[in-house]
Each structure stands twice: as C-alpha cells, then as structure tokens.
Design a protein around this motif. Structure first.
Motif, PDB file in Angstrom:
ATOM      1  N   THR A  88       0.898  -1.142  -0.146  1.00  0.00           N
ATOM      2  CA  THR A  88       0.095   0.060  -0.014  1.00  0.00           C
ATOM      3  C   THR A  88       0.858   1.099  -0.219  1.00  0.00           C
ATOM      4  O   THR A  88       0.662   2.225  -0.659  1.00  0.00           O
ATOM      5  CB  THR A  88      -0.939  -0.022   1.251  1.00  0.00           C
ATOM      6  OG1 THR A  88      -1.718  -1.085   1.175  1.00  0.00           O
ATOM      7  CG2 THR A  88      -1.775   1.379   1.310  1.00  0.00           C
ATOM      8  N   HIS A  89       1.934   1.150   0.874  1.00  0.00           N
ATOM      9  CA  HIS A  89       2.833   2.230   0.725  1.00  0.00           C
ATOM     10  C   HIS A  89       3.319   2.663  -0.370  1.00  0.00           C
ATOM     11  O   HIS A  89       3.394   3.843  -0.890  1.00  0.00           O
ATOM     12  CB  HIS A  89       3.757   1.913   1.997  1.00  0.00           C
ATOM     13  CG  HIS A  89       4.687   3.499   2.147  1.00  0.00           C
ATOM     14  ND1 HIS A  89       4.121   4.600   2.713  1.00  0.00           N
ATOM     15  CD2 HIS A  89       6.129   3.565   2.069  1.00  0.00           C
ATOM     16  CE1 HIS A  89       5.175   5.461   3.028  1.00  0.00           C
ATOM     17  NE2 HIS A  89       6.182   4.859   2.708  1.00  0.00           N
ATOM     18  N   ARG A  90       3.937   1.775  -1.219  1.00  0.00           N
ATOM     19  CA  ARG A  90       4.564   1.964  -2.326  1.00  0.00           C
ATOM     20  C   ARG A  90       3.429   2.405  -3.520  1.00  0.00           C
ATOM     21  O   ARG A  90       3.703   3.322  -4.219  1.00  0.00           O
ATOM     22  CB  ARG A  90       5.009   0.575  -2.943  1.00  0.00           C
ATOM     23  CG  ARG A  90       6.127   0.113  -2.202  1.00  0.00           C
ATOM     24  CD  ARG A  90       6.461  -1.549  -2.587  1.00  0.00           C
ATOM     25  NE  ARG A  90       6.807  -1.537  -4.218  1.00  0.00           N
ATOM     26  CZ  ARG A  90       6.774  -2.302  -5.050  1.00  0.00           C
ATOM     27  NH1 ARG A  90       5.997  -3.469  -4.445  1.00  0.00           N
ATOM     28  NH2 ARG A  90       6.993  -2.200  -6.314  1.00  0.00           N
ATOM     29  N   ARG A  91       2.335   1.912  -3.497  1.00  0.00           N
ATOM     30  CA  ARG A  91       1.040   2.374  -4.444  1.00  0.00           C
ATOM     31  C   ARG A  91       0.421   3.705  -4.046  1.00  0.00           C
ATOM     32  O   ARG A  91       0.287   4.381  -5.071  1.00  0.00           O
ATOM     33  CB  ARG A  91      -0.050   1.208  -4.353  1.00  0.00           C
ATOM     34  CG  ARG A  91       0.466  -0.310  -4.732  1.00  0.00           C
ATOM     35  CD  ARG A  91       1.306  -0.317  -6.190  1.00  0.00           C
ATOM     36  NE  ARG A  91       1.952  -1.528  -6.255  1.00  0.00           N
ATOM     37  CZ  ARG A  91       2.819  -1.662  -7.351  1.00  0.00           C
ATOM     38  NH1 ARG A  91       3.236  -0.786  -8.120  1.00  0.00           N
ATOM     39  NH2 ARG A  91       3.498  -2.883  -7.448  1.00  0.00           N
ATOM     40  N   VAL A  92       0.513   3.960  -2.935  1.00  0.00           N
ATOM     41  CA  VAL A  92       0.183   5.430  -2.823  1.00  0.00           C
ATOM     42  C   VAL A  92       1.026   6.570  -3.271  1.00  0.00           C
ATOM     43  O   VAL A  92       0.725   7.539  -3.890  1.00  0.00           O
ATOM     44  CB  VAL A  92      -0.021   5.629  -1.269  1.00  0.00           C
ATOM     45  CG1 VAL A  92      -0.179   7.130  -0.723  1.00  0.00           C
ATOM     46  CG2 VAL A  92      -1.241   4.685  -0.688  1.00  0.00           C
ATOM     47  N   LEU A  95       0.203   6.389  -7.082  1.00  0.00           N
ATOM     48  CA  LEU A  95      -0.803   7.098  -7.325  1.00  0.00           C
ATOM     49  C   LEU A  95      -0.717   8.556  -7.115  1.00  0.00           C
ATOM     50  O   LEU A  95      -1.058   9.323  -8.017  1.00  0.00           O
ATOM     51  CB  LEU A  95      -1.735   6.962  -6.120  1.00  0.00           C
ATOM     52  CG  LEU A  95      -3.207   7.555  -5.983  1.00  0.00           C
ATOM     53  CD1 LEU A  95      -3.802   6.719  -7.578  1.00  0.00           C
ATOM     54  CD2 LEU A  95      -4.278   6.901  -5.139  1.00  0.00           C
ATOM     55  N   ALA A  96       0.385   8.993  -6.357  1.00  0.00           N
ATOM     56  CA  ALA A  96       0.517  10.660  -6.320  1.00  0.00           C
ATOM     57  C   ALA A  96       1.295  10.857  -7.817  1.00  0.00           C
ATOM     58  O   ALA A  96       1.113  11.861  -8.048  1.00  0.00           O
ATOM     59  CB  ALA A  96       1.407  10.882  -5.139  1.00  0.00           C
ATOM     60  N   ARG A 101      -3.857  14.118  -6.134  1.00  0.00           N
ATOM     61  CA  ARG A 101      -3.419  15.172  -4.942  1.00  0.00           C
ATOM     62  C   ARG A 101      -4.098  14.732  -3.913  1.00  0.00           C
ATOM     63  O   ARG A 101      -5.188  14.906  -3.389  1.00  0.00           O
ATOM     64  CB  ARG A 101      -4.006  16.531  -5.540  1.00  0.00           C
ATOM     65  CG  ARG A 101      -3.336  17.014  -6.759  1.00  0.00           C
ATOM     66  CD  ARG A 101      -3.755  18.491  -7.160  1.00  0.00           C
ATOM     67  NE  ARG A 101      -3.093  18.830  -8.198  1.00  0.00           N
ATOM     68  CZ  ARG A 101      -3.251  20.291  -8.811  1.00  0.00           C
ATOM     69  NH1 ARG A 101      -3.716  21.099  -8.180  1.00  0.00           N
ATOM     70  NH2 ARG A 101      -2.517  20.807  -9.895  1.00  0.00           N
ATOM     71  N   PHE A 102      -3.078  14.592  -2.831  1.00  0.00           N
ATOM     72  CA  PHE A 102      -3.167  14.261  -1.599  1.00  0.00           C
ATOM     73  C   PHE A 102      -3.189  15.627  -0.726  1.00  0.00           C
ATOM     74  O   PHE A 102      -2.577  16.356  -0.971  1.00  0.00           O
ATOM     75  CB  PHE A 102      -2.253  13.295  -1.011  1.00  0.00           C
ATOM     76  CG  PHE A 102      -2.546  11.820  -1.380  1.00  0.00           C
ATOM     77  CD1 PHE A 102      -3.253  11.004  -0.511  1.00  0.00           C
ATOM     78  CD2 PHE A 102      -1.894  11.333  -2.484  1.00  0.00           C
ATOM     79  CE1 PHE A 102      -3.382   9.737  -1.116  1.00  0.00           C
ATOM     80  CE2 PHE A 102      -1.933  10.154  -2.906  1.00  0.00           C
ATOM     81  CZ  PHE A 102      -2.702   9.189  -2.194  1.00  0.00           C
ATOM     82  N   SER A 110       2.708  11.341   6.400  1.00  0.00           N
ATOM     83  CA  SER A 110       1.760  10.520   7.127  1.00  0.00           C
ATOM     84  C   SER A 110       0.379  10.858   7.011  1.00  0.00           C
ATOM     85  O   SER A 110      -0.492  10.278   7.223  1.00  0.00           O
ATOM     86  CB  SER A 110       2.090  10.451   8.645  1.00  0.00           C
ATOM     87  OG  SER A 110       1.944  12.028   9.077  1.00  0.00           O
ATOM     88  N   LEU A 111       0.289  12.221   6.226  1.00  0.00           N
ATOM     89  CA  LEU A 111      -1.045  12.630   6.126  1.00  0.00           C
ATOM     90  C   LEU A 111      -1.892  12.013   4.748  1.00  0.00           C
ATOM     91  O   LEU A 111      -3.073  11.986   4.417  1.00  0.00           O
ATOM     92  CB  LEU A 111      -1.240  14.033   5.787  1.00  0.00           C
ATOM     93  CG  LEU A 111      -0.806  14.902   6.790  1.00  0.00           C
ATOM     94  CD1 LEU A 111      -0.862  16.321   6.817  1.00  0.00           C
ATOM     95  CD2 LEU A 111      -1.872  14.514   8.366  1.00  0.00           C
ATOM     96  N   ARG A 112      -1.020  11.149   3.941  1.00  0.00           N
ATOM     97  CA  ARG A 112      -1.621  10.255   2.795  1.00  0.00           C
ATOM     98  C   ARG A 112      -2.124   9.047   3.328  1.00  0.00           C
ATOM     99  O   ARG A 112      -2.014   7.836   2.853  1.00  0.00           O
ATOM    100  CB  ARG A 112      -0.406  10.038   2.008  1.00  0.00           C
ATOM    101  CG  ARG A 112       0.124  11.064   1.188  1.00  0.00           C
ATOM    102  CD  ARG A 112       0.992  10.967   0.476  1.00  0.00           C
ATOM    103  NE  ARG A 112       1.503  12.219  -0.425  1.00  0.00           N
ATOM    104  CZ  ARG A 112       2.300  12.165  -1.509  1.00  0.00           C
ATOM    105  NH1 ARG A 112       2.956  10.959  -1.884  1.00  0.00           N
ATOM    106  NH2 ARG A 112       2.882  13.416  -2.309  1.00  0.00           N
TER     107      ARG A 112
END
Length: 631
Positions: A88-92, A95-96, A101-102, A110-112
């Motif tokens: 998940t961390h890699r794919r987030v 995604l950015a 836009r997060f 850590s806000l993502r």
C-alpha cells in the motif's frame, strides 16, 4: 451476442478491480474489465472518503501490526499485515505520481491516509484506460466459464444498455472483484453489492472463509425532508467520531456499540452537531439530516461483508482462490488475514483493495500465460437462471432482508435465532434455485436475489458453527471469546451448506505451533479419543438414538464409519442430556479441546464440520518481477 477473447478478465470496476487491471496489463497481458455499473463511478468508494492503512516502515508500522493482530482476536496474520502495509505504501506514492493530489505534505507524508472516493476512482479509470485495458461498462457477469479440467476460463453476462444483449469473454484467467454483499440495506453505493461474485465463484467450487464476520453495521443520518432522497455522500459525513447520545440526552459511553444497543432496544440515537465542522452543518440541514431540535438522528444500516470481513478464501500469496484460474481482490475476498475478526474501519479495507488488486492482477497474468484459449469451455450452471420465472425475486429479497437487516438478527445472534433463520432461508433455496429466472433485466434481478439468499445462508451457518463471541461476531448465548475457537472457519456449498476449520491451522496445531487451535464441539458425554468424531441422532418416534463414530486423522480422509444403537439412557445406564429447540429434541453439546464434532453444537442437523482435504492449497511464493506498474 458479444464475444471477446483476452488473457485476463477482471470482473468489477472499483478500487480492487482497477488496480488488478492495471497490474495485469503492465505485464503485457491483454485485459478486459467488465463492470456491473460504470467503472469509476459506482460502489461505496465513490460515495465518500476512503481511508488507507498507510504507515511508513519503522516502529510505528510494527506497533500497528501488533495492535491490529490483538484487536482482530488473533485471527489475523502478521506476515500478511506487513505485506499489505508495504504494498500500500508503494502504491500510494505511485498514485501521487499519476497525478492524484493528497492533502498535506509531500512524498512519504503520514497525511496520505485519506482519499476522496470519487476523485480516486476517476484517477483509477484513467489509469486503466491508459494501460490499454478494454472497459465494458454496464456489463454485469452472471456465470463463469470453466474448461474441461474445471479451471475458470472466462465469464458470461448481459449488457444493460443494449436490450440486455448477452456477452461472453473467453479468458486465460479471471479476477473477481465484485465487492461484498450489503443485502440491499440502503447504504450509500451498496446497491451494486449483492453478492453476485460470491455466488458464481462458489458455483464453480470456490471456498469461502470468515462468513460469520458479516455483521458490520454503520451509523447513518436519517433523512427528514419530505420526498428527499438520501444524499450520495451521507455515509461519508465524518460522524464516526462525533459524540453520540440517546433521546434523554445521556452520552453513550460505549460509542458505536452502545448506539447499536440503544437502537435495538427501541431508543433513538443522535450525533452531536457541535462536533461537526461549521461548513458541514449547513450541508446537513440542506439535505434534511438535522431535525427541528437541531440534532442529527442516526439509524443503523447493515453493511454486511462490504465493511465486514468474510468472503472468498485466498489460497496463496497471489490471491488465487481455491479454483484454478480464478483470483480474488477486494471486498469479495476474506480480509481475515489483515483484520482478523473485526471490520476494516481503520483503513485496512482500502489498503487491502490496493494490495490484493495488484497481486491478483499479476498472478492472473502469470496463470494466463500457460492457458490454452482454444480448449472447449462450458457455462457453470447456477441458481436463478431458469428460462421462465415462477417466483418474484422481490419475495426472495424480502425474506433475506427479514433475516439479515435487523440488529436482532445479525448484530446479536443466538442459536435460536440462527436456527430459525436457517430454516426459513433453506426452505426458500430450492425455489430460488429452479424457479427464479427470466430474460434480460429480469434474469439479472433473479440472479441477484439468488446471490443474496446464498450469502445469507453462508453467514447464518457459519455464525451457528462458531459458538463464541469474537470481534464483530456476537453470540448472546456464548458471550465470551474461547481460546479453542481461535481458528478460521471455511464454508461453501449450495444445496447443502458446509462449514469446517482451515486444515492448515489444524496441521499447525498438531505441530505444536503457537496460536493454532482446533475447533472442538463434541457431544456431552465421556471424552472421545483424539481423532474421533461422534454425533448422537435421536429418533423422532422412539426413545433411542444412533451414534455414529467417524474415525479420521488431522490430514483429512475418513477411515471408517461405525453405527451403534443406544437406548434412551445411553451407555452403561447413563442418561444423555436432551434439550428442546424450535424443531424438537436435540442433543446438548459441549466443547472439548482437541476433538472435531461431526455437527454444530446447536442442532444435530447443522452443517457438518469436516477436516479439509489433504490436498488443500498450500501457500505459494509470491514471485514478483521488477515492479511492472511503477511509473
């Protein structure tokens, strides 16, 4: 008739399905995605905010896994938890890079952990199209195709916007990402979550797991304006952390659990408007969600396996199911591996959709490389597919909802209520199987009704078999968690529903591994020898019973069956304990560690709890090449 051929067919266009399609296409596979509605705009994710279990590597991640395992009643798997967090961390971050836009700071922030659902799905649809995937909107699948060996090799369905024209896609592998089942409870976006994928996968022979953990309820505002439809984003109003109180003004200290208890007792529950941001208060009032006293009344809405845990059993690290050629992703699969016996409200569900989608898409593409698309295939027969309908599907849906939606049926359970529900639902199944059907849109409605009924039966049978309370599964007659029930229960079957413990966990128990515990529900008489199961079957018209002893070992195969007739007093003159339920005499049961009972503890004709086959799928290595979808 639309006929297509592809390497990978993805069924479902939500987060899990779109990640699976992109992942499969990145390996060079031809991919077709068929969605029941419109890919990128339907489903629960499109109607609110989605949270993600996204924690950077380090002590915080380790602590999150530790807490999650404990909170899940010991049914999770820390190894899978770490895998999901890493993926998940890699794919987030990916995604950015794709342009989403997060809120908050830059990469690694850590806000993502929050996504606007509608924007997220729009971005994923663009990524799917950019990857060269062919998208079939408004193409619900009705049946799977299988080859001569029983492996899944495509699917068939109807095209809703073209006079319900039939379509067929022949594929080397299929990823089912159709979501969970909310029993048409009215939750935002859950109108497409009717359990279709669970049904046609089970008809092909796939197994399920964790179906007792299907009692997730949500609190949603009650609409007060006349002729006002519920706003699409009602479920994402951010009221989860607002103070809750009852009609007397007393604060509900237990928060959500206390609120459900109050609603079940006939009391009204409200959210404190002071806890809602000022900008949102006007929106709430505009949509009729604030009553004349300035309060936000709430009601309980069943979210079933959408926010629950149960679903298709995952057989290996690539999210393959127990049937060759069929992979699962997202809410249609069990999430016990990362959530255990509780819901994924903390972002685990969103993280699982991403990770399982990536793994299932890549796994399906690898499987498809060896598939022979020229081999003959056939449609898997199923319920609700008769040429002529003899039953109104609304009658089936109504019966299912009567036994699933009320809190007294799904949030709190007991042997009595479960036996009653099983009797009613089972009696409806033959009619639903053979007398539901029709053509075009009627065929789809019939199929959905059959799926709702099938899922309801699996949940009730599984809940009856687990004679304890753990996580979201609550038994009023067994209020505590029992150490000897820390094992996952698989289920399946259509005409005859079955429930059994995971054979790998039983093997781990025999090997002395910590945390593995055997399901144990023998009759209440002298302790049986290890490796023997007994069930006393009282006769209806005479005071005698038949004892059947089934001898086996933990690896599964039955060795021999014995039959012994006992008199009413039992062996050696000892009287057996008999109890009465709604259907007449039954045998009182207790549990004893180390023994598997032939039947559930509640009723003698409950689903048989069997040892799994020796050939149960073992975990396979997750062979991940250099990341094919990173950009």
């Amino acid at each position: 008739m639309i006929e297509l051929e592809t390497d990978v067919l993805v069924l479902g266009g939500g987060p899990a399905g779109t990640w699976a399609a992109v992942s499969a296409a990145a390996t060079g596979a031809r991919v077709v995605l068929a969605d029941k509605a419109r890919c990128g705009t339907s489903g629960p994710t499109a109607h609110g905010t989605t949270s993600l279990w996204n924690i950077p590597p380090g002590p915080a991640r380790d602590e999150a896994v530790r807490r999650g395992y404990a909170h899940g009643g010991g049914l999770g798997d820390p190894v899978w938890m770490h895998r999901v967090l890493e993926e998940t961390h890699r794919r987030v971050e990916q995604l950015a890079r794709w342009g989403y836009r997060f809120p908050g700071a830059g990469p690694g922030s850590s806000l993502r952990v929050y996504l606007d659902g509608a924007s997220y799905l729009r971005r994923m649809r663009r990524s799917v199209l950019d990857a060269g995937v062919r998208v079939l909107d408004h193409h619900p699948a009705l049946q799977l195709l299988v080859d001569r060996d029983g492996g899944v090799a495509g699917a068939t369905g109807v095209r809703l916007h073209n006079d319900c024209q039939a379509w067929t896609v022949r594929a080397g592998a299929v990823v089912v990402a159709t979501g969970g089942c909310a029993f048409l409870s009215g939750g935002a976006g859950t109108d497409v979550d009717t359990g279709d994928g669970l049904l046609f996968a089970a008809e092909a022979g796939a197994e399920l797991s964790g179906m007792e953990f299907s009692s997730a309820y949500g609190l949603t505002p009650v609409v007060h304006l006349r002729n006002s439809a519920r706003p699409k984003s009602a479920s994402g109003l951010g009221l989860h952390f607002a103070t809750l109180y009852d009609e007397s003004g007393a604060v509900l200290e237990g928060h959500r659990a206390a609120a459900f208890a109050a609603i079940a007792d006939g009391h009204r529950v409200f959210a404190a408007l002071d806890d809602v941001p000022v900008a949102m208060r006007g929106w709430l009032a505009e949509h009729g969600l604030v009553d004349h006293t300035g309060r936000v009344p709430l009601c309980a809405v069943l979210e079933g396996t959408v926010r629950g845990t149960g679903g298709l059993r995952v057989a290996n690290r690539d999210c393959a199911t127990t049937i060759g050629g069929l992979f699962g992703a997202g809410d249609v699969t069990t999430r016990e591996l990362i959530t255990g016996a509780v819901s994924g409200f903390g972002g685990q569900g969103g993280a699982w959709a991403i990770a399982s989608g990536v793994w299932a898409g890549a796994g399906a593409a690898r499987y498809a490389r060896a598939a022979d698309l020229r081999s003959p295939v056939r449609e898997v027969p199923g319920a609700g597919l008769s040429e002529v309908s003899r039953i109104d599907p609304r009658a089936v849906v109504g019966l299912v909802q009567e036994h699933t939606l009320p809190l007294r049926r799904s949030y709190w359970r007991s042997a009595g209520s479960l036996v009653d529900s099983i009797g009613e639902l089972d009696s409806m199944w033959p009619g639903a199987e053979f007398d539901l059907g029709g053509a075009g849109l009627d065929r789809l409605r019939a199929r959905q009704a059959a799926a709702l009924l099938a899922v309801a039966r699996w949940t009730k049978y599984s809940a009856l078999a687990r004679t304890e309370s753990r996580g979201m599964h609550r038994r009023t007659d067994h209020p505590g968690a029992e150490a000897d029930w820390r094992v996952r229960l698989m289920s399946g079957g259509l005409d005859n529903v079955w429930v059994r413990p995971d054979a790998r966990e039983i093997a781990a128990l025999d090997a002395g591994m910590v945390g593995a515990t055997e399901v144990a529900v023998p009759p209440a008489r002298e302790p049986a020898a290890r490796g023997r199961r007994e069930a006393l079957v009282p006769e209806a018209h005479e005071p005698s019973g038949r004892r059947e002893t089934l001898v086996f070992d933990a690896r599964g195969p039955v060795v021999r069956r014995e039959t012994l007739v006992l008199d009413a007093r039992g062996p050696a003159g000892r009287r057996e304990a008999l109890v009465l339920d709604a259907r007449g005499p039954a045998v009182a049961h207790t549990r004893e560690v180390g023994v598997l009972s032939t039947r559930s503890a509640a009723i003698p004709d409950a689903p048989e709890i069997l040892p799994a086959d020796d050939n149960a799928a073992a975990p396979a290595e997750h062979l991940t090449p250099a990341d094919p979808i990173a950009m």
